[in-house]
Design an enzyme around this catalytic site. Structure first.
Site, PDB file in Angstrom:
ATOM      1  N   ASN A 194      41.741  46.687  31.285  1.00 12.67           N
ATOM      2  CA  ASN A 194      42.758  45.760  30.752  1.00 12.67           C
ATOM      3  C   ASN A 194      42.743  45.678  29.225  1.00 12.67           C
ATOM      4  O   ASN A 194      43.791  45.609  28.582  1.00 12.67           O
ATOM      5  CB  ASN A 194      42.541  44.350  31.319  1.00 12.67           C
ATOM      6  CG  ASN A 194      42.694  44.316  32.829  1.00 12.67           C
ATOM      7  OD1 ASN A 194      43.108  45.304  33.433  1.00 12.67           O
ATOM      8  ND2 ASN A 194      42.355  43.186  33.450  1.00 12.67           N
ATOM      9  N   LYS A 226      51.770  33.944  37.558  1.00 17.96           N
ATOM     10  CA  LYS A 226      50.828  35.024  37.905  1.00 17.96           C
ATOM     11  C   LYS A 226      51.573  36.359  37.988  1.00 17.96           C
ATOM     12  O   LYS A 226      51.058  37.389  37.565  1.00 17.96           O
ATOM     13  CB  LYS A 226      50.142  34.687  39.240  1.00 17.96           C
ATOM     14  CG  LYS A 226      49.118  35.706  39.713  1.00 17.96           C
ATOM     15  CD  LYS A 226      47.804  35.566  38.973  1.00 17.96           C
ATOM     16  CE  LYS A 226      46.860  36.743  39.065  1.00 17.96           C
ATOM     17  NZ  LYS A 226      46.054  36.900  40.209  1.00 17.96           N
ATOM     18  N   ALA A 271      37.551  40.960  38.581  1.00 14.44           N
ATOM     19  CA  ALA A 271      36.460  41.557  39.358  1.00 14.44           C
ATOM     20  C   ALA A 271      36.805  43.000  39.701  1.00 14.44           C
ATOM     21  O   ALA A 271      37.958  43.320  39.972  1.00 14.44           O
ATOM     22  CB  ALA A 271      36.226  40.758  40.633  1.00 14.44           C
TER      23      ALA A 271
HETATM   24  O1  PAF Z   1      45.130  42.031  39.643  1.00 13.97           O
HETATM   25  C1  PAF Z   1      44.249  41.893  38.795  1.00 13.97           C
HETATM   26  O2  PAF Z   1      43.511  42.799  38.446  1.00 13.97           O
HETATM   27  C2  PAF Z   1      44.012  40.479  38.246  1.00 13.97           C
HETATM   28  O3  PAF Z   1      45.007  39.657  38.781  1.00 13.97           O
HETATM   29  C3  PAF Z   1      44.004  40.359  36.734  1.00 13.97           C
HETATM   30  C4  PAF Z   1      43.945  38.881  36.369  1.00 13.97           C
HETATM   31  C5  PAF Z   1      45.215  41.027  36.102  1.00 13.97           C
HETATM   32  C6  PAF Z   1      42.740  40.893  36.117  1.00 13.97           C
HETATM   33  O4  PAF Z   1      42.571  42.266  36.193  1.00 13.97           O
END
Ligand code: PAF
Length: 329
Positions: A206, A188, A129
Site C-alpha cells: 500500500n 470503506k 493484515a
Molecule cells: O482490503 C484491504 O487490504 C484493506 O481493506 C485495507 C484497509 C485497504 C488495507 O490493506
C-alpha cells in the site's frame, strides 16, 4: 459474550490472535489443512514492530461444534458471504448479532436476507493484515475499527454493540460506534477502490502508492468517484474528504499487501466486482460517471484467477499507459 469469527483469511486470523487471547472466541474456517495446523500448532502473528507472538485460538471447521454464539464476526471474501450467512444461521442466538467486517457492497444485504434485518450490522476496519503462511499472519499496521449502530437493529443487538467495542478495545484494537452505516459502507468502498486495484495491478504494498504523484492522482479520482456516487444516493461519508482518507489509510498500512493483491498472488478471484464493479453499477443507476473505477475493474479482471500480470511489479508508467488505453474492455 461468546464470539465466532467466520473466515480465517488474514483479518480472521488477526482477530483470532487478538480477541482469542482474552475472550470466549472461536474461529470457523473451511480449509481443513489450515484449521488442523492452527488447532495443533497455533497461530504466529508478526506484529507491526517486527516482533512475533504465538497464539492458540479455539478453531473448528464444523459449525455444529460451536454451540450458540452472541456475536458472529463475518470476515470471509464477499463471494463467500451467502455460505457464511448459512453457517451463521446455525450458530447465532436468536437475539445474537452478526457483524460484517468485509470489503465490498451488498454483504450486509445478503446477511440480512438470511439472518434478518434486526440481527446484522456493518463494521469497517483499517487494520492491515497479510497472510504469510497457513498459520502465519503479518499485522502490517493498526487502524481504527468502526461498528455501525444502525437503528433497525433489535434492542438486544443494540445493547450488545458496546460490549463488542469493549472487547476490541481491551484486546488493543481501537474501536468505536458510528450511527451512519451507509456512510461506513461507502467510506470503506472509497478507500478500497483507491488502494486495492492499484496495488494488485502493480503488485506493490500500500505504501508504494503514496510515493508516486501519478498514483496519488488516480487514487484521488477513484475515491472521489465513489464519494460522488454516495452523495448521489444521499449518503453522507464519515469523513469530509474521501481521497484524503484513502491516502491516510495507505500511509497507516504502508507495509501491507492489500487483500486484492493477496488474492492475485494466490491466483484466486478478487473482490474487484464487489468494490469498483459495484460502484460503477450503482453509479450508472444514479447517472454518475465513474471512468476510473470502470477501468480499474476491467484491468483487475484480466489478471485475476491466475492470469499473467499486465505490467512488471512497480511499473507505474506501464500501468498509466494501460489506464489511458480506451480500447481495453
Ligand atoms: O482490503 C484491504 O487490504 C484493506 O481493506 C485495507 C484497509 C485497504 C488495507 O490493506
Amino acid at each position: 459474550m461468546k464470539v465466532a469469527v467466520v473466515g480465517i483469511g488474514a483479518l480472521g486470523c488477526l482477530l483470532g490472535a487478538y480477541l482469542g487471547d482474552g475472550g470466549d472466541v472461536i474461529l470457523i474456517g473451511h480449509w481443513p489443512e489450515q484449521v488442523a495446523t492452527i488447532r495443533q500448532s497455533g497461530l504466529w502473528l508478526e506484529n507491526p514492530d517486527g516482533s512475533r507472538t504465538h497464539h492458540m485460538p479455539a478453531i473448528t471447521q464444523n459449525p455444529d461444534e460451536v454451540g450458540l454464539v452472541d456475536v458472529a464476526l463475518v470476515v470471509v471474501k464477499s463471494r463467500q458471504t451467502r455460505d457464511a450467512a448459512r453457517t451463521v444461521a446455525k450458530i447465532l442466538k436468536p437475539d445474537g448479532l452478526a457483524i460484517t467486517l468485509q470489503n465490498g457492497l451488498n454483504n450486509c444485504a445478503t446477511l440480512r436476507e438470511i439472518l434478518g434485518q434486526s440481527r446484522v450490522t456493518v463494521g469497517v476496519t483499517a487494520q492491515g493484515a497479510t497472510v504469510l503462511g497457513v498459520a502465519n499472519v503479518r499485522h502490517a499496521g493498526h487502524g481504527p475499527t468502526y461498528f455501525g449502530r444502525d437503528s433497525t437493529l433489535g434492542p438486544a443487538q443494540l445493547d450488545c454493540l458496546p460490549h463488542v467495542v469493549e472487547l476490541f478495545n481491551q484486546a488493543g484494537l481501537q474501536s468505536h460506534l458510528m450511527e451512519n452505516i451507509d456512510g461506513l459502507i461507502w467510506g470503506k468502498l472509497a478507500v478500497n477502490a483507491a488502494i486495492n486495484p492499484l496495488t494488485a495491478l502493480l503488485r506493490v504494498p500500500n505504501g508504494f502508492l503514496i510515493e508516486h504523484e501519478s498514483l496519488i492522482e488516480i487514487m484521488t479520482k477513484a475515491a472521489n468517484e465513489v464519494a460522488e456516487v454516495a452523495h448521489a444516493q444521499g449518503i453522507v461519508l464519515p469523513f469530509p474528504d474521501a481521497a484524503e482518507q484513502a491516502l491516510r489509510v495507505a500511509r497507516a498500512t504502508a507495509g501491507n499487501r492489500s487483500s486484492m493483491l493477496q488474492d492475485v498472488d494466490r491466483g484466486v478471484p478478487t473482490e474487484v466486482e464487489a468494490i469498483c464493479g459495484a460502484v460503477a453499477r450503482v453509479a450508472r443507476d444514479n447517472g454518475v460517471y465513474t471512468p476510473v473505477n470502470v477501468r480499474l475493474c476491467r484491468l483487475v479482471r484480466k489478471i485475476e484467477g491466475g492470469n499473467p500480470p499486465l505490467v512488471e511489479p512497480g511499473d507505474v508508467n506501464g500501468l498509466l499507459q494501460l489506464l489511458a488505453d480506451d480500447s481495453i474492455r
